[in-house]
Design an enzyme around this catalytic site. Structure first.
Site, PDB file in Angstrom:
ATOM      1  CB  SER A 156      -0.624   0.016   1.805  1.00 37.73           C
ATOM      2  OG  SER A 156      -1.635   0.673   1.477  1.00 37.73           O
ATOM      3  CG  ASP A 189      -6.711  -1.999  -3.881  1.00 36.82           C
ATOM      4  OD1 ASP A 189      -7.769  -1.336  -2.692  1.00 36.82           O
ATOM      5  OD2 ASP A 189      -5.887  -2.663  -3.363  1.00 36.82           O
ATOM      6  CG  HIS A 203      -6.218  -2.460   0.481  1.00 40.42           C
ATOM      7  ND1 HIS A 203      -5.131  -1.936  -0.517  1.00 40.42           N
ATOM      8  CD2 HIS A 203      -5.480  -1.430   0.921  1.00 40.42           C
ATOM      9  CE1 HIS A 203      -3.965  -1.289  -0.253  1.00 40.42           C
ATOM     10  NE2 HIS A 203      -4.418  -1.449   1.027  1.00 40.42           N
TER      11      HIS A 203
END
Length: 680
Positions: free
Chosen positions: A534, A619, A654
């Site tokens: 991320s 995501d 995610h």
């Protein structure tokens, strides 16, 4: 080392020129954002096939790693039971199951088990299934629970009558899994997010009696998001609303759910405060003239800042993170010199002491406490070498009792050692690094090393336990976690010096720690690997552009790499709430600074490290097209013979896969990639 097949997929170029501040930027792959376009899906599938082909030689190793990772998971694992009134609540897994059962027993741990949520049963037929567990009404006769079956973090709230065991007809769709019961046992409050940007913006009240919902709060400022919570005393329900640097709290008597929420203290830019209560008064953690926060109190009806009284003053060397208020005690979570500590005091802030911890590097935090009138507080403790343990400590006698140690089969803590070292980086700052290695590891510059980092949002990457890393450590790797600026490990300054116009400190810290570890002979300079996810994937993208020679391989999980384009697109989830983190590129100074490090914008002709990039089609935090565009641009510019792979999970978001074993498959792929390029 075997040669990689060179015929990687090449998406079509459809050049778009993006213009801002009279600065045209060409983007050949902008079109990959067309999620519904069959050409896009076809391209992602081709990338997956290419990754599978390249990794074919390590297919059996990948399977072996998966079995190894799985062998360190106790199949019938359970959590330590938590007492709440007459009941003991627990989550537990059955052998072979990917998902847990949520249960409770009445009267004692020997009472009959009641299954509250049978997740394995409910997950049947779903490729992704996430349930947040039970949220039980104050009288413990009703339960709410939230479910997401896609991975985009839109949940449906369901209700169950625990007297009859029947699920009620009421259901609330496309909301956050943020649910609070009022004391009447029939009203709940919950938060709802914007369907496109996913910003949590509305708080609703819902009645199980009338089956009607009504809006109680709407946060109009799109840089703020909102949520609802209840104090341990159960006296008040609170609405919190926050941006990166500013907060505001509203409150309501939990016995009067139809009253109007009152503002506690009006928002003021860069004033961050949080509120809870001890029934008769409020406790506030505030950073007003207190960078590392202080603890204040306020009387009922006198909640303006001018009425607050100081209970625990600001300390330059101690960062106050949280407070739990019990009937007779306060429990404070703090950080000092980069380590977590727990302070216990009475309600007047007197007779305080710290829970003693033995390890030099560890993570301690206040655990799951559900009772207000108690002498006992639960806390969690772990280190990179010691699996998580749950303790209860008697706040009066200081007597500790170990309630449960997370069981890790096929693991012996005595085979490993941990270290905590500080390295001086280029601007003179000392940055801590936590390490784990075999007990007899020689520091002679021959070992392979995996270094992990994050460094954003003030989030801490503490030295927690991960049973996964031993699959690398047992093969001779040293595993390092760099506590770089952008987190809050060393206090609030640590965060402030790693965001907006100081963001590059995050990248420099990581590079300088890597360099220092190599110089100190922790690693063979040709066998250094880095991993981050991320915003930590942004870190990976930045360091690859700045120092590609330093790393032999990189794993970038769901990486945020197209910073300017994303931060200029207000329709993308989470953009507007992040201006205080990255800067607002509508402002030229911020634009120029972001452009100088944004990974996608700084790819240039040079030899790049071997790279595995992962993403999820659904995501919601980092859209799949950022990694996809970046991989294509990296390959085009790569002057070396390294391999660059993209793996897209076509069914998750995610957080990756939802089942506990499926998550290990992702890790097995990442480790197999590292071992493949390490030539072992």
């Amino acid at each position: 080392m075997h040669k990689f097949p060179h015929e990687y997929p090449k998406p079509e170029k459809k050049t778009v020129t993006l213009n801002k501040h009279e600065d045209p930027r060409k983007d050949d792959y902008f079109w990959l954002r067309e999620r519904e376009n069959p050409q896009v899906i076809d391209y992602l599938n081709k990338e997956n096939a290419y990754t599978a082909e390249v990794m074919k030689p390590v297919q059996s190793l990948e399977e072996k790693l998966f079995q190894e990772l799985k062998s360190r998971v106790k199949e019938d694992e359970s959590s330590a039971p938590v007492k709440d009134g007459d009941y003991y609540y627990q989550g537990r897994y059955e052998i072979g199951q990917q998902y847990p059962l949520f249960t409770r027993r009445k009267g004692s741990l020997q009472g009959a088990e009641e299954i509250l949520i049978n997740v394995p049963e409910l997950a049947k037929g779903h490729s992704f299934y996430q349930s947040t567990g039970p949220v039980v009404s104050p009288n413990q006769q009703l339960m709410a629970f939230s479910v997401d079956t896609v991975g985009r973090r839109f949940f449906t709230i369901y209700f169950k009558d625990l007297k009859t065991g029947k699920t009620l007809p009421d259901k609330i769709e496309n909301v956050r899994p943020n649910v609070v019961w009022a004391n009447d046992n029939e009203t709940i409050f919950y938060s709802e997010q914007h369907p496109e940007t996913l910003r949590s913006e509305k708080i609703y009240r819902y009645s199980l009696k009338t089956h009607k919902k009504d809006l109680v709060y709407y946060e109009k400022d799109d840089t703020f998001s909102t949520y609802v919570y209840k104090s341990l005393s159960e006296k008040y329900i609170y609405i919190g609303t926050q941006s990166t640097l500013t907060t505001e709290v509203m409150y309501l008597d939990a016995n009067k759910p139809y009253d109007t929420f009152k503002v506690f203290a009006p928002r003021e830019r860069e004033h961050e405060y949080s509120v809870t209560d001890g029934g008769d008064k409020f406790y506030i953690i505030s950073n007003k003239n207190a960078k590392n926060y202080k603890l204040m109190t306020a009387e009922i009806g006198h909640t303006q800042v001018k009425d607050w009284k100081e209970l625990i003053p600001h300390r330059a060397d101690t960062y106050l993170q949280d407070v739990t208020v019990f009937k007779n005690y306060l429990v404070l979570e703090e950080r000092k010199n980069g380590l977590t500590q727990i302070q216990i005091t009475d309600r007047q802030g007197q007779h305080s002491y710290y829970i003693p911890f033995a390890d030099e590097s560890y993570l301690a935090s206040v655990g799951d406490n559900r009772e207000y009138d108690t002498e006992s507080v639960r806390f969690d403790y772990e280190s990179m070498r010691r699996p998580p343990s749950v303790y209860d400590i008697n706040m009066k006698t200081h007597q500790q009792e170990l309630k449960k140690t997370h069981e890790v089969p096929n693991y012996d803590a005595n085979l490993y050692r941990t270290e905590r070292v500080f390295f001086t980086v280029r601007d003179g700052t000392q940055v801590p690094v936590s390490l784990i290695m075999k007990r007899d590891q020689k520091l002679d510059g021959t070992a392979p090393m995996l270094i992990y980092g994050y460094g954003s949002y003030g989030a801490n990457m503490d030295p927690w336990f991960s049973s996964d890393v031993f699959s690398l450590v047992d093969r001779g790797f040293i595993y390092a976690k760099a506590h770089i600026r952008g987190g809050s490990e060393m206090g609030r300054d640590w965060y402030d010096n790693g965001r907006t116009l100081k963001k590059k400190n995050t990248f420099y810290d990581f590079i300088d720690c890597t360099d220092a570890l190599v110089k100190a002979k922790y690693a063979d300079p040709k066998r250094v690997y880095a991993m981050g996810g991320s915003a930590g994937g942004l870190l990976m993208g930045a360091i690859m552009n700045m120092r590609p020679d330093l790393y032999h391989g990189i794993v970038a999980q769901v990486p945020f790499v197209d910073v300017i384009t994303t931060m200029l697109d207000e329709s993308i989830p989470l953009t507007t709430s992040e201006y205080d983190e990255w800067g607002n590129p509508n402002d030229k100074t911020a634009y120029d600074y972001i452009k100088s490090y944004s990974p996608y914008d700084n790819v240039k002709p040079q030899a790049y490290p071997n790279t595995l990039v992962t993403t999820g089609l659904h995501d919601s935090q980092v859209q799949y097209w950022e990694p996809a565009k970046w991989v294509s641009k990296l390959r085009e510019n790569n002057k070396g013979d390294s391999v660059i792979l993209l793996k897209t999970d076509m069914e998750s978001g995610h957080g990756g896969a939802s089942g506990r074993f499926d998550q290990l498959k992702d890790t097995a792929t990442e480790y197999a990639f590292i071992l493949m390029i390490d030539g072992k």
